[in-house]
Every structure is written in C-alpha cells, then in structure tokens.
Design a protein around this motif. Structure first.
Motif, PDB file in Angstrom:
ATOM      1  N   SER A  71       9.212  -9.155  -6.037  1.00 63.65           N
ATOM      2  CA  SER A  71       9.970  -9.406  -4.814  1.00 63.65           C
ATOM      3  C   SER A  71      10.624  -8.132  -4.285  1.00 63.65           C
ATOM      4  O   SER A  71      10.722  -7.954  -3.067  1.00 63.65           O
ATOM      5  CB  SER A  71      11.021 -10.485  -5.040  1.00 63.65           C
ATOM      6  OG  SER A  71      11.929 -10.099  -6.039  1.00 63.65           O
ATOM      7  N   ALA A  72      11.060  -7.217  -5.141  1.00 61.78           N
ATOM      8  CA  ALA A  72      11.662  -5.967  -4.675  1.00 61.78           C
ATOM      9  C   ALA A  72      10.613  -5.089  -3.994  1.00 61.78           C
ATOM     10  O   ALA A  72      10.882  -4.469  -2.960  1.00 61.78           O
ATOM     11  CB  ALA A  72      12.310  -5.229  -5.834  1.00 61.78           C
ATOM     12  N   ALA A  73       9.418  -5.032  -4.552  1.00 66.48           N
ATOM     13  CA  ALA A  73       8.345  -4.254  -3.933  1.00 66.48           C
ATOM     14  C   ALA A  73       7.941  -4.879  -2.600  1.00 66.48           C
ATOM     15  O   ALA A  73       7.677  -4.162  -1.622  1.00 66.48           O
ATOM     16  CB  ALA A  73       7.145  -4.175  -4.868  1.00 66.48           C
ATOM     17  N   TYR A  74       7.906  -6.200  -2.532  1.00 65.66           N
ATOM     18  CA  TYR A  74       7.566  -6.885  -1.287  1.00 65.66           C
ATOM     19  C   TYR A  74       8.638  -6.627  -0.224  1.00 65.66           C
ATOM     20  O   TYR A  74       8.316  -6.387   0.938  1.00 65.66           O
ATOM     21  CB  TYR A  74       7.405  -8.383  -1.541  1.00 65.66           C
ATOM     22  CG  TYR A  74       7.069  -9.166  -0.304  1.00 65.66           C
ATOM     23  CD1 TYR A  74       5.800  -9.092   0.255  1.00 65.66           C
ATOM     24  CD2 TYR A  74       8.017  -9.967   0.314  1.00 65.66           C
ATOM     25  CE1 TYR A  74       5.480  -9.802   1.399  1.00 65.66           C
ATOM     26  CE2 TYR A  74       7.713 -10.677   1.455  1.00 65.66           C
ATOM     27  CZ  TYR A  74       6.448 -10.592   1.995  1.00 65.66           C
ATOM     28  OH  TYR A  74       6.143 -11.290   3.128  1.00 65.66           O
ATOM     29  N   ALA A  75       9.899  -6.658  -0.615  1.00 64.77           N
ATOM     30  CA  ALA A  75      10.987  -6.392   0.327  1.00 64.77           C
ATOM     31  C   ALA A  75      10.914  -4.960   0.855  1.00 64.77           C
ATOM     32  O   ALA A  75      11.130  -4.725   2.050  1.00 64.77           O
ATOM     33  CB  ALA A  75      12.336  -6.645  -0.340  1.00 64.77           C
ATOM     34  N   ALA A  76      10.597  -4.010  -0.012  1.00 70.11           N
ATOM     35  CA  ALA A  76      10.453  -2.619   0.432  1.00 70.11           C
ATOM     36  C   ALA A  76       9.284  -2.480   1.400  1.00 70.11           C
ATOM     37  O   ALA A  76       9.378  -1.758   2.403  1.00 70.11           O
ATOM     38  CB  ALA A  76      10.267  -1.709  -0.773  1.00 70.11           C
ATOM     39  N   HIS A  77       8.193  -3.170   1.121  1.00 69.11           N
ATOM     40  CA  HIS A  77       7.030  -3.129   2.015  1.00 69.11           C
ATOM     41  C   HIS A  77       7.372  -3.725   3.381  1.00 69.11           C
ATOM     42  O   HIS A  77       7.021  -3.153   4.424  1.00 69.11           O
ATOM     43  CB  HIS A  77       5.855  -3.878   1.385  1.00 69.11           C
ATOM     44  CG  HIS A  77       4.700  -4.078   2.307  1.00 69.11           C
ATOM     45  ND1 HIS A  77       3.891  -3.052   2.721  1.00 69.11           N
ATOM     46  CD2 HIS A  77       4.240  -5.195   2.924  1.00 69.11           C
ATOM     47  CE1 HIS A  77       2.974  -3.527   3.551  1.00 69.11           C
ATOM     48  NE2 HIS A  77       3.165  -4.827   3.683  1.00 69.11           N
ATOM     49  N   MET A  78       8.044  -4.874   3.389  1.00 75.44           N
ATOM     50  CA  MET A  78       8.404  -5.501   4.657  1.00 75.44           C
ATOM     51  C   MET A  78       9.389  -4.645   5.435  1.00 75.44           C
ATOM     52  O   MET A  78       9.325  -4.570   6.667  1.00 75.44           O
ATOM     53  CB  MET A  78       8.990  -6.897   4.417  1.00 75.44           C
ATOM     54  CG  MET A  78       7.971  -7.902   3.927  1.00 75.44           C
ATOM     55  SD  MET A  78       6.498  -8.021   4.958  1.00 75.44           S
ATOM     56  CE  MET A  78       7.159  -8.587   6.486  1.00 75.44           C
ATOM     57  N   ASP A  79      10.301  -3.961   4.751  1.00 76.22           N
ATOM     58  CA  ASP A  79      11.232  -3.056   5.410  1.00 76.22           C
ATOM     59  C   ASP A  79      10.474  -1.916   6.081  1.00 76.22           C
ATOM     60  O   ASP A  79      10.787  -1.521   7.204  1.00 76.22           O
ATOM     61  CB  ASP A  79      12.247  -2.529   4.403  1.00 76.22           C
ATOM     62  CG  ASP A  79      13.353  -1.741   5.068  1.00 76.22           C
ATOM     63  OD1 ASP A  79      13.852  -2.201   6.114  1.00 76.22           O
ATOM     64  OD2 ASP A  79      13.712  -0.673   4.544  1.00 76.22           O
TER      65      ASP A  79
END
Length: 132
Positions: free
Chosen positions: A92-100
């Motif tokens: 989820s942290a990697a996904y949040a960074a990608h979406m950012d």
C-alpha cells in the motif's frame, strides 16, 4: 490480540532474529489480522527497503516456524496458544507513492474566472422560492 502480536513480532524480527535478513533492514509490520478463533494471524509486512521484496518475503515464509517459536517465547505468559503466522507483502505504501507521482504529473488547467458581466450568456436559473 492483533496489536500485541504486531508489537511482539516487530521486536522478534528486529532484536531476536535479525540474522534472517542477511544484514538487510528488518521489515516493518503494517497490519496484523487475527481470526476470531485466534488460530491464525495474517501479518502484512512493509518490504520497501532492502532489495527484492518477493525474495525477502519468501525467506520470511521459509522461516515462519522459527519466527513463531521466538514469538511464543515472548508472549507465553500472555496467551494460551500462539497463532499460526501467515505472511503477506503490504504494498500500500508503494501504491500510494505511485498514485502521488501520477497525480503530480497531471496537467490540470486553472478554472476560468467567473465574472458577473458574463451572466447574460448563461441560461436563466429556475427559481425555487419567491424571495430569490
């Protein structure tokens, strides 16, 4: 129970069994979910730092028995049965960074200014009440 397991598993991975990670940083535990019968615990690990996440997760899964035994030594006075540990990769942290990054790269033009003089071109708004 889940928060106890999360705290104690973090201590086990960082202090008791750091040799399992071959000098790499011990994974963070983002979430622990325990079944209602307390027989299984799903442990979600944050594996962002330290190399290949899938290889590290497989190493942890291979050593699940040793991790469970070390956890049992730490919490044996608190719980009757140590739950079976099932490890998952929490991305989820990697996904949040990608979406950012995606949202930051969008080119969104500014909204046009709304002038009162341009109201003549707009269609009339229906009146709902007499005092409008």
């Amino acid at each position: 129970m889940a928060s106890l397991l999360q705290q104690e598993l973090a201590a086990v991975l960082q202090r008791d069994l750091p040799h399992l990670f071959n000098g790499a940083l011990a994974p963070g535990i983002s979430t622990v979910r325990v079944t209602p019968d307390l027989g299984q615990a799903r442990v979600y690990l944050s594996l962002l730092l330290g190399g290949d996440a899938e290889a590290r997760l497989q190493d942890i899964r291979d050593n699940a028995k040793a991790i469970r035994q070390a956890l049992g030594k730490r919490i044996r006075q608190t719980v009757r049965v140590v739950p079976e540990l099932i490890f998952f990769h929490d991305d989820s942290a990697a996904y949040a960074a990608h979406m950012d990054q995606v949202l930051g790269s969008l080119n969104i033009p500014p909204a046009p200014k709304n002038d009162d003089e341009d109201d003549e071109d707009q269609p009339a708004r229906p009146r709902l009440f007499n005092n409008e």
